[in-house]
Design an enzyme around this catalytic site. Structure first.
Site, PDB file in Angstrom:
ATOM      1  N   PHE A 129       0.874  -1.179   0.000  1.00  0.00           N
ATOM      2  CA  PHE A 129       0.000   0.000   0.000  1.00  0.00           C
ATOM      3  C   PHE A 129       0.905   1.220   0.000  1.00  0.00           C
ATOM      4  CE2 PHE A 129      -2.518   3.108   2.534  1.00  0.00           C
ATOM      5  CZ  PHE A 129      -3.756   3.051   1.890  1.00  0.00           C
ATOM      6  N   SER A 132       2.003   7.026   1.724  1.00  0.00           N
ATOM      7  CA  SER A 132       2.796   8.036   2.431  1.00  0.00           C
ATOM      8  C   SER A 132       3.916   8.610   1.579  1.00  0.00           C
ATOM      9  CB  SER A 132       3.397   7.443   3.703  1.00  0.00           C
ATOM     10  OG  SER A 132       2.397   7.090   4.622  1.00  0.00           O
ATOM     11  N   TRP A 162       8.270   5.143   3.468  1.00  0.00           N
ATOM     12  CA  TRP A 162       7.716   4.334   4.569  1.00  0.00           C
ATOM     13  C   TRP A 162       6.764   3.261   4.024  1.00  0.00           C
ATOM     14  CZ3 TRP A 162      11.036   6.014   7.730  1.00  0.00           C
ATOM     15  CH2 TRP A 162      11.290   7.374   7.908  1.00  0.00           C
ATOM     16  N   ARG A 247      -7.483  -0.196  10.317  1.00  0.00           N
ATOM     17  CA  ARG A 247      -6.989   0.572  11.464  1.00  0.00           C
ATOM     18  C   ARG A 247      -7.338  -0.129  12.779  1.00  0.00           C
ATOM     19  NH1 ARG A 247      -8.432   5.726  10.199  1.00  0.00           N
ATOM     20  NH2 ARG A 247      -6.335   6.136   9.436  1.00  0.00           N
ATOM     21  N   GLU A 367      -0.442   4.080  10.373  1.00  0.00           N
ATOM     22  CA  GLU A 367      -1.898   4.132  10.147  1.00  0.00           C
ATOM     23  C   GLU A 367      -2.573   5.178  11.038  1.00  0.00           C
ATOM     24  OE1 GLU A 367      -4.220   0.640   9.377  1.00  0.00           O
ATOM     25  OE2 GLU A 367      -2.451  -0.517   8.841  1.00  0.00           O
ATOM     26  N   GLU A 371      -1.506  11.139  18.069  1.00  0.00           N
ATOM     27  CA  GLU A 371      -1.977  12.516  18.062  1.00  0.00           C
ATOM     28  C   GLU A 371      -3.048  12.744  16.999  1.00  0.00           C
ATOM     29  OE1 GLU A 371       1.782  12.123  20.087  1.00  0.00           O
ATOM     30  OE2 GLU A 371       1.150  11.491  18.083  1.00  0.00           O
TER      31      GLU A 371
END
Length: 387
Positions: A129, A132, A162, A247, A367, A371
């Site tokens: 996937f 990023s 990443w 997630r 993922e 924060e």
């Protein structure tokens, strides 16, 4: 592993059968050992998981090799919890087959699904996937990798970083700016085979918990129009839908790490001789064990509430964020406490709790960092209260 939670009302009998079967398989086929060739070990794990039938749960559509017509979040979470408790890289290999191919399950044409999903389900192809970028991680809509229409296809230029399974994947689901609109509405998704001209592995990236990771570079990388996933400009929404499925499973993986740490803490605290007794005789130790057990149960409830809710077809944005945040932060605390109980042995390289300490840290970031989850939760809580 504690199996008490398998009886919770979140689960159906088929989930309990899956969990019991995978627990038996993992105990017999996985160990937590490490090797210097992480790529080779990851490939072997993907193949083993595929041969045993577990990867069928990571893809949608029985006609395409999946276990169900829709991905079952509770099955994914149970599998990740069990695999993470036994072997962190096995959990990674399982999860990335689902995340890497999830957009194809959700938005692929029948032809795309037939070509890719059966190979994902058997472990014959490794998925990745690619969302990023250096300046587009938490703010994924800020990506700059671009795809321009050219004749009967698209040409992709830019970089991704990443990227898990980078360097060993057989194909990548790549999200690139196509310019239909500003921001998130101008992004499309593409399937890019690993041997496509113009796709380069620019850099392999080493982490504290080793797994295949890379920076990708696209230079005049041409893909046919048939490799676009979904409609033009819908790529960002597709990425978010894919992440919504997986997630919650990050929380489940953290839960598996925490359960393993709890088992190690119990072993140590009841066997370590100290001051005429054992470590578990001390009130400080008992208080810590109580906190660890409570953290595990509370985060398990949040995790499987979110998984159950998604499987009912209900929105889970807030619930998944709560589960991901609580489980990953909680697992970090549980593992830290286990390391403390093991004392000097807890920081000896490749000891179980030392491996867990390294394995869990990235879960608080990928993922959606903690924060970011806080922002999501607050946004959902405030929704409708601010005019």
């Amino acid at each position: 592993m504690s199996e008490d939670h398998w009886d919770w009302p979140f689960f159906e009998d088929e989930h309990r059968k899956l969990a019991a079967a995978l627990q038996d398989w993992a105990a017999g086929h996985l160990n937590s050992g490490t090797s210097t060739d992480v790529d080779a070990r990851c490939r072997r794990l993907v193949r083993a998981l595929g041969d045993a039938g577990w990867l069928r749960h990571t893809v949608a559509g029985t006609e395409f090799g999946g276990s169900r017509d829709q991905i079952d979040t509770r099955a994914i979470c149970l599998a990740r919890e069990i695999l993470a408790e036994h072997n962190a890289l096995a959990d990674f290999a399982f999860a990335m087959q689902g995340l890497g191919s999830g957009a194809i399950s959700l938005a692929g044409t029948d032809e795309q699904k037939r070509h890719y999903l059966p190979r994902v389900a058997t472990g014959a192809a490794i998925a990745a996937f690619a969302l990023s970028e250096t300046d587009a991680g938490s703010d994924a809509a800020a990506l700059s990798c671009a795809a321009r229409a050219d004749g009967d296809g698209f040409v992709i230029d830019g970089e991704k970083t990443w990227i898990s399974n980078g360097g060993i994947a057989d194909f990548y689901v790549v999200f690139a700016r196509t310019g239909e609109a500003e921001g998130a509405r101008g992004i499309s998704a593409f399937i890019v085979d690993a041997d496509t001209a113009g796709l380069h592995i620019a850099e392999r990236i080493d982490l504290i918990a080793p797994h295949p990771l890379a920076r990708l570079r696209f230079e005049g990388c041409r893909v046919p129009a048939t490799h676009r996933l979904g409609d033009a400009g819908t790529g960002f929404a597709l990425a978010m839908r894919t992440l919504d499925i997986f997630r919650t499973s990050v929380a489940a993986a953290a839960l598996g790490f925490a359960r393993k740490a709890m088992a190690e803490a119990l072993t140590r605290s009841t066997s370590r001789r100290m001051f005429g007794g054992v470590l578990a005789d001390f009130q400080l130790t008992r208080a810590e064990l109580a906190q660890m057990a409570t953290t595990i149960d509370s985060t398990a409830l949040l995790t499987y509430r979110a998984a159950w809710q998604r499987d009912q077809g209900r929105p889970v944005t807030r619930e998944a964020a709560m589960a991901k945040m609580a489980a990953t932060e909680g697992a970090q605390r549980v593992i830290d406490a286990a390391v403390q109980m093991w004392g000097a042995l807890g920081v000896v390289s490749d000891r179980p709790v030392e491996r867990l300490y390294r394995d869990v840290r990235a879960l608080r970031i990928y993922e959606g960092a903690t924060e970011v989850q806080q922002l999501i939760i607050a946004r959902e809580v405030l929704r409708g209260t601010i005019s």
